[in-house]
Enzyme design. Structure first.
Site, PDB file in Angstrom:
ATOM      1  N   ASP A 135       0.985  -0.708   0.268  1.00  0.00           N
ATOM      2  CA  ASP A 135       0.066  -0.143   0.006  1.00  0.00           C
ATOM      3  C   ASP A 135       0.821   1.084   0.066  1.00  0.00           C
ATOM      4  O   ASP A 135       2.437   1.339   0.349  1.00  0.00           O
ATOM      5  CB  ASP A 135      -1.391  -0.227   1.104  1.00  0.00           C
ATOM      6  CG  ASP A 135      -0.314   0.179   2.933  1.00  0.00           C
ATOM      7  OD1 ASP A 135       0.647  -0.102   2.962  1.00  0.00           O
ATOM      8  OD2 ASP A 135      -1.009   0.577   3.115  1.00  0.00           O
ATOM      9  N   GLU A 200       0.289  -1.095   5.489  1.00  0.00           N
ATOM     10  CA  GLU A 200       1.390  -0.621   6.418  1.00  0.00           C
ATOM     11  C   GLU A 200       1.203   0.907   6.957  1.00  0.00           C
ATOM     12  O   GLU A 200       1.242   1.644   8.226  1.00  0.00           O
ATOM     13  CB  GLU A 200       2.812  -0.877   5.668  1.00  0.00           C
ATOM     14  CG  GLU A 200       4.127  -0.693   6.836  1.00  0.00           C
ATOM     15  CD  GLU A 200       4.852   0.738   6.112  1.00  0.00           C
ATOM     16  OE1 GLU A 200       5.327   1.094   7.494  1.00  0.00           O
ATOM     17  OE2 GLU A 200       4.195   1.870   5.919  1.00  0.00           O
ATOM     18  N   ASP A 227      13.309  -5.517   6.614  1.00  0.00           N
ATOM     19  CA  ASP A 227      12.363  -4.138   6.138  1.00  0.00           C
ATOM     20  C   ASP A 227      12.649  -3.157   5.930  1.00  0.00           C
ATOM     21  O   ASP A 227      13.933  -3.042   6.107  1.00  0.00           O
ATOM     22  CB  ASP A 227      11.206  -4.179   7.902  1.00  0.00           C
ATOM     23  CG  ASP A 227       9.312  -3.677   6.994  1.00  0.00           C
ATOM     24  OD1 ASP A 227       9.847  -3.808   5.824  1.00  0.00           O
ATOM     25  OD2 ASP A 227       8.540  -3.433   7.767  1.00  0.00           O
TER      26      ASP A 227
END
Length: 513
Positions: A135, A200, A227
């Site tokens: 997203d 997220e 990440d």
């Protein structure tokens, strides 16, 4: 008396001489980046992923298509699910080998997030996890974009569009690396997971958190998690010689606090001495005039500068190499700029102020939203106590809307598998870069995985030049085609570097003071 004074002066001079000698020796010899780079690593026979023209064009075309799908998260309850479904179909088309390989198990979680398990040939090796998110935040061409934000238009070697940096570059880089490796017959020794979250940007409560629950049910334990987060900074840090890759070893905590004042409403022609707006404005002014004290040296930010010290020229090299002596001085310097000020303290930002319904009516309620990013050495409760003691007005009510403590600091010494593998991979791809630990001032989905591993790292090999950080969630977000290719090379090298069973023996060059 004169004799005593001479002894005191002589003693002071000796102490100063000793301190200067120690500081000079440390300045000349400190290089905490040496370490494992001087040792012999276990060979893994890495497959080269040098791309030919056709593969490059295929990568660029797929990436542009990914950017053109507007997977926008507006709020936790307002997400473009139509675009997310389209993106699901796109992934299957773009990476057919990943989705058809017998080594890869894929499942959808919460309808739109993806969990991949890539089976390793040595099941006794503890797996790791790579993360990214699908997203993006909203974007409008009317804000001043040079190209429409979902056009993926190419300008001067850069691909423009929302998500080019945050975070579809990592999504595509990870999966493209795995696709190319599988095509070439690669079988990992160490199994690993890939997680692609779909929400997220609105806290990851449905995507990442449901994946965590699933992995907990399966009793999964992870060696480390990687990440998004920090990047390669080129020319961003003043006076630093060469680029620096900062690997996030923690994230600042977070607090969203509502301050409110309630009074009796009335007509503006007969105002009281203080109104709800005036009382709240005074409270806000106190918070802005009295920032949370600097905590430089009490968190991992000190290690960032010590890792970079040898890349500065004098006198900064002398100061950075001896923070045991000069921490207060450097702290004052860092406080002078808003971007570096965020490293040394809990930051306070008043982001919303609401009051009044009519021009001639004294409002009964005034509200302000205060957003805080909490330094690693503080807790959420300590910050809330600070707000109350600073405002010091019982008429101002405080409500915690949302908040959490800073994330634990992950290991980054020479026995830290995750950090050293990431560092080695960075230096394999970018030999001239200096690698250092850092702290993320923002938050990522990786924070939800802290019960599955003790080591979480936040880094993607994105190159940032001065001004590029403002493209995150801002206008003209873009990535160079060269950097996009480097992401694929980085993740393919990282995956293969993780196949070693253990790190080589440490060779430390750090002087403990």
């Amino acid at each position: 008396m004169l004799k005593v004074l001479k002894i005191v002066i002589s003693s002071v001079l000796i102490v100063i001489l000793v301190l200067c000698t120690i500081a000079s020796i440390r300045t000349l010899s400190l290089d905490v980046n040496a370490g494992l780079q001087l040792t012999q690593w276990e060979k893994t026979n890495n497959i080269s992923l040098a791309m030919d023209h056709h593969q490059r064009e295929e990568l660029f075309a797929s990436f542009k298509e990914a950017i053109q799908i507007p997977t926008v998260s507006f709020s936790p309850t307002d997400i473009n699910t139509t675009a997310l479904l389209e993106f699901n179909r796109f992934l299957r088309k773009a990476f057919p080998t990943v989705f058809s390989s017998s080594l890869v198990h894929h499942e959808l979680v919460a309808n739109y997030s993806h969990l991949f398990w890539v089976q390793g040939s040595q099941p006794d090796l503890v797996p790791y996890l790579l993360m990214a998110h699908i997203d993006v935040v909203p974007a409008s061409e009317s804000d001043g974009w040079e190209a429409p934000p979902f056009s993926a238009e190419e300008i001067d070697g850069f691909i423009y569009g929302r998500g080019t940096l945050d975070d579809k570059s990592s999504v595509m880089g990870i999966l493209q690396a795995l696709e190319f490796l599988l095509i070439k017959g690669y079988v990992p020794r160490r199994g690993f997971y890939i997680v692609l979250g779909h929400d997220e940007e609105v806290n990851g409560y449905n995507g990442a958190m449901n994946i965590v629950r699933l992995l907990k049910q399966r009793d999964v334990h992870l060696l480390f998690v990687l990440d998004e987060g920090l990047a390669v900074l080129d020319g961003v840090i003043n006076n630093l010689q060469g680029p620096a890759a900062l690997i996030g070893i923690s994230e600042k905590g977070y607090a969203n606090v509502k301050l409110s004042v309630s009074t009796v409403p009335g007509h503006s022609s007969m105002p009281p001495t203080e109104t709800s707006i005036g009382i709240l404005a005074a409270a806000v002014k106190k918070l802005e005039e009295n920032p949370v004290p600097s905590l430089f040296g009490h968190g991992p930010e000190r290690d960032t500068f010590e890792h970079l010290a040898h890349k500065f020229q004098l006198p900064m090299k002398f100061i950075m190499s001896n923070l045991w002596l000069f921490s207060p001085l450097l702290s004052r310097v860092l406080e002078m700029k808003q971007d570096t000020n965020a490293l040394v303290r809990t930051t306070t930002a008043v982001t919303m102020f609401n009051a009044g319904v009519k021009m001639n009516v004294i409002p009964s309620l005034a509200e302000a939203n205060v957003n805080l990013r909490i330094h690693s050495a503080q807790t959420l409760q300590e910050v809330l106590n600070f707000i109350q003691s600073t405002v010091e007005d019982q008429r101002v009510k405080m409500e915690l809307i949302e908040g959490f403590d800073p994330l634990p600091v992950s290991s980054f010494d020479e026995m830290s598998f995750g950090f050293q593998i990431i560092k080695k991979t960075v230096l394999d791809i970018f030999p001239t870069v200096t690698v250092a630990p850092g702290v993320c001032v923002g938050n990522t989905d990786s924070r939800h995985f802290r019960d599955l591993t003790k080591d979480i790292y936040r880094f993607a090999p994105l190159w940032f030049k001065p001004g590029d950080a403002q493209r995150f969630h801002g206008i003209n977000e873009r990535i160079s085609k060269k950097n996009l290719e480097e992401l694929v090379l980085f993740y393919s090298s990282l995956i293969q570097n993780c196949d070693i069973q253990k790190l080589p023996k440490a060779h430390s060059s750090v002087h403990e003071l």
